[in-house]
Design a protein around this motif. Structure first.
Motif, PDB file in Angstrom:
ATOM      1  N   PRO A  89      34.736  37.486  45.117  1.00 40.58           N
ATOM      2  CA  PRO A  89      34.807  37.630  43.670  1.00 40.58           C
ATOM      3  C   PRO A  89      36.289  36.512  43.527  1.00 40.58           C
ATOM      4  N   ILE A  90      36.009  35.735  42.331  1.00 44.94           N
ATOM      5  CA  ILE A  90      37.576  34.678  41.854  1.00 44.94           C
ATOM      6  C   ILE A  90      37.738  34.943  40.713  1.00 44.94           C
ATOM      7  N   ILE A  91      38.315  34.496  40.220  1.00 46.38           N
ATOM      8  CA  ILE A  91      39.090  34.265  38.591  1.00 46.38           C
ATOM      9  C   ILE A  91      39.560  33.045  38.663  1.00 46.38           C
ATOM     10  N   VAL A  92      38.795  32.913  37.786  1.00 47.80           N
ATOM     11  CA  VAL A  92      39.447  31.280  37.034  1.00 47.80           C
ATOM     12  C   VAL A  92      40.004  31.516  36.014  1.00 47.80           C
ATOM     13  N   PRO A  93      41.684  30.850  35.809  1.00 50.14           N
ATOM     14  CA  PRO A  93      42.102  30.810  34.362  1.00 50.14           C
ATOM     15  C   PRO A  93      42.032  29.967  33.838  1.00 50.14           C
ATOM     16  N   ASP A  94      41.672  29.045  34.488  1.00 48.28           N
ATOM     17  CA  ASP A  94      41.377  27.608  33.904  1.00 48.28           C
ATOM     18  C   ASP A  94      40.405  26.488  34.297  1.00 48.28           C
ATOM     19  N   VAL A  95      38.974  27.057  33.868  1.00 51.38           N
ATOM     20  CA  VAL A  95      37.788  26.270  34.382  1.00 51.38           C
ATOM     21  C   VAL A  95      38.017  24.776  33.931  1.00 51.38           C
ATOM     22  N   HIS A  96      38.759  24.270  33.250  1.00 50.69           N
ATOM     23  CA  HIS A  96      38.702  23.035  32.910  1.00 50.69           C
ATOM     24  C   HIS A  96      39.528  21.766  34.477  1.00 50.69           C
ATOM     25  N   ALA A  97      40.083  23.002  34.987  1.00 49.76           N
ATOM     26  CA  ALA A  97      41.227  23.115  35.713  1.00 49.76           C
ATOM     27  C   ALA A  97      40.315  22.914  37.078  1.00 49.76           C
ATOM     28  N   PHE A  98      39.614  23.522  37.369  1.00 52.19           N
ATOM     29  CA  PHE A  98      38.335  24.329  38.581  1.00 52.19           C
ATOM     30  C   PHE A  98      37.741  22.841  39.027  1.00 52.19           C
ATOM     31  N   PRO A  99      37.513  22.161  40.308  1.00 50.09           N
ATOM     32  CA  PRO A  99      36.452  21.310  40.556  1.00 50.09           C
ATOM     33  C   PRO A  99      35.544  21.231  40.567  1.00 50.09           C
ATOM     34  N   GLY A 100      34.535  20.527  40.008  1.00 50.37           N
ATOM     35  CA  GLY A 100      33.523  20.689  39.664  1.00 50.37           C
ATOM     36  C   GLY A 100      32.227  22.037  38.347  1.00 50.37           C
ATOM     37  N   LEU A 114      31.371  37.055  40.469  1.00 47.90           N
ATOM     38  CA  LEU A 114      31.834  38.713  41.384  1.00 47.90           C
ATOM     39  C   LEU A 114      30.354  38.304  42.125  1.00 47.90           C
ATOM     40  N   PRO A 115      30.833  38.506  43.500  1.00 44.31           N
ATOM     41  CA  PRO A 115      29.007  38.848  44.590  1.00 44.31           C
ATOM     42  C   PRO A 115      28.434  39.669  43.886  1.00 44.31           C
ATOM     43  N   VAL A 116      27.001  40.476  43.792  1.00 46.08           N
ATOM     44  CA  VAL A 116      26.046  41.596  43.110  1.00 46.08           C
ATOM     45  C   VAL A 116      25.360  41.322  44.866  1.00 46.08           C
ATOM     46  N   PHE A 117      25.591  42.636  45.768  1.00 45.89           N
ATOM     47  CA  PHE A 117      25.132  42.494  47.296  1.00 45.89           C
ATOM     48  C   PHE A 117      23.155  43.439  46.860  1.00 45.89           C
ATOM     49  N   ASP A 118      22.865  43.539  47.491  1.00 47.02           N
ATOM     50  CA  ASP A 118      21.271  44.314  47.417  1.00 47.02           C
ATOM     51  C   ASP A 118      21.369  45.028  48.785  1.00 47.02           C
ATOM     52  N   LYS A 119      20.832  46.424  49.192  1.00 49.88           N
ATOM     53  CA  LYS A 119      20.989  47.369  49.568  1.00 49.88           C
ATOM     54  C   LYS A 119      21.148  47.219  50.320  1.00 49.88           C
ATOM     55  N   ASP A 120      20.543  46.041  52.108  1.00 53.22           N
ATOM     56  CA  ASP A 120      20.567  44.908  53.180  1.00 53.22           C
ATOM     57  C   ASP A 120      21.821  44.532  53.155  1.00 53.22           C
ATOM     58  N   GLU A 139      43.705  41.009  38.120  1.00 54.75           N
ATOM     59  CA  GLU A 139      42.990  42.535  39.431  1.00 54.75           C
ATOM     60  C   GLU A 139      42.456  43.113  38.746  1.00 54.75           C
ATOM     61  N   ALA A 140      42.530  43.881  37.472  1.00 53.95           N
ATOM     62  CA  ALA A 140      42.827  45.197  36.793  1.00 53.95           C
ATOM     63  C   ALA A 140      40.701  44.477  36.500  1.00 53.95           C
ATOM     64  N   ASP A 141      40.731  43.928  36.136  1.00 54.24           N
ATOM     65  CA  ASP A 141      38.879  43.362  35.397  1.00 54.24           C
ATOM     66  C   ASP A 141      38.526  43.731  36.886  1.00 54.24           C
ATOM     67  N   ARG A 142      38.695  42.155  38.069  1.00 56.28           N
ATOM     68  CA  ARG A 142      37.566  41.881  39.469  1.00 56.28           C
ATOM     69  C   ARG A 142      37.455  43.503  39.932  1.00 56.28           C
ATOM     70  N   ASP A 143      38.494  44.625  39.949  1.00 55.50           N
ATOM     71  CA  ASP A 143      38.406  45.496  41.126  1.00 55.50           C
ATOM     72  C   ASP A 143      37.125  46.531  39.948  1.00 55.50           C
ATOM     73  N   GLY A 144      37.859  46.549  38.700  1.00 57.28           N
ATOM     74  CA  GLY A 144      36.774  47.126  37.367  1.00 57.28           C
ATOM     75  C   GLY A 144      34.972  46.661  37.934  1.00 57.28           C
ATOM     76  N   LEU A 145      35.087  45.681  37.471  1.00 57.40           N
ATOM     77  CA  LEU A 145      33.773  44.769  37.628  1.00 57.40           C
ATOM     78  C   LEU A 145      32.586  45.084  39.174  1.00 57.40           C
ATOM     79  N   ALA A 146      33.956  44.819  40.171  1.00 61.98           N
ATOM     80  CA  ALA A 146      32.960  45.136  41.616  1.00 61.98           C
ATOM     81  C   ALA A 146      32.849  46.904  41.647  1.00 61.98           C
ATOM     82  N   ALA A 147      33.662  47.769  41.288  1.00 64.35           N
ATOM     83  CA  ALA A 147      33.687  48.634  41.166  1.00 64.35           C
ATOM     84  C   ALA A 147      32.210  49.035  40.211  1.00 64.35           C
ATOM     85  N   ILE A 148      31.927  47.993  39.765  1.00 61.17           N
ATOM     86  CA  ILE A 148      30.215  48.004  38.994  1.00 61.17           C
ATOM     87  C   ILE A 148      29.100  47.515  39.955  1.00 61.17           C
TER      88      ILE A 148
END
Length: 155
Positions: A89-100, A114-120, A139-148
């Protein structure tokens, strides 16, 4: 209610709605809708880019809520492609500064993916959430979304 508690409630709601549903599309569409509605207007674009089974190392737009999204994103390109390549997972506070960064909508200022994985344990999709606000995610967003994301796979 604090953000962690909101995410726990949303996870329970999504889990209840998708329980027994075997369609990945339906599961992703439900999660997109519930998350977008819960965090509107902070979540400007909420959805999934799915690994295309016919084109190795490419994402194709899946169920989402928001303005027009990019149709395809190669692994390694932009924020979503970066997460597809690294499977972290990645949090990007300013997308305009993210390379590419790929500007699917110029109104986006920050992003969490965040990545979503299959059963395998293979990458199935990425969950992409954009905000018009700078530095909108933590991080609260990252952790909550990862659990979802963990409950979205079809077993």
């Amino acid at each position: 209610m604090d953000k962690a508690a909101v995410y726990r409630d949303l996870k329970a709601e999504i889990e209840s709605v998708v329980s027994g549903e075997t369609s990945v599309t339906a599961r992703y569409a439900t999660a997109s809708c519930i998350l977008a509605e819960a965090f509107r207007p902070r979540f400007f674009w909420t959805g999934f880019y799915v690994v295309d089974p016919l084109k190795a190392r490419e994402l194709v737009v899946g169920p989402y809520q928001g303005t027009l999204g990019c149709l395809r994103i190669p692994f390694g390109r932009g924020v979503c492609g970066h997460v597809a390549a690294t499977q972290e997972p990645i949090i990007v506070p300013d997308v305009h500064a993210f390379p590419g960064h790929i500007a699917c909508d110029s109104a986006t200022n920050s992003e969490i993916v965040l990545p979503v994985f299959d059963k395998d344990g293979q990458l199935a999709a990425v969950l992409d959430i954009d905000s018009t606000e700078p530095d909108a995610f933590d991080e609260a967003d990252r952790d909550g979304l990862a659990a979802i994301c963990e409950i979205l796979l079809v077993v």
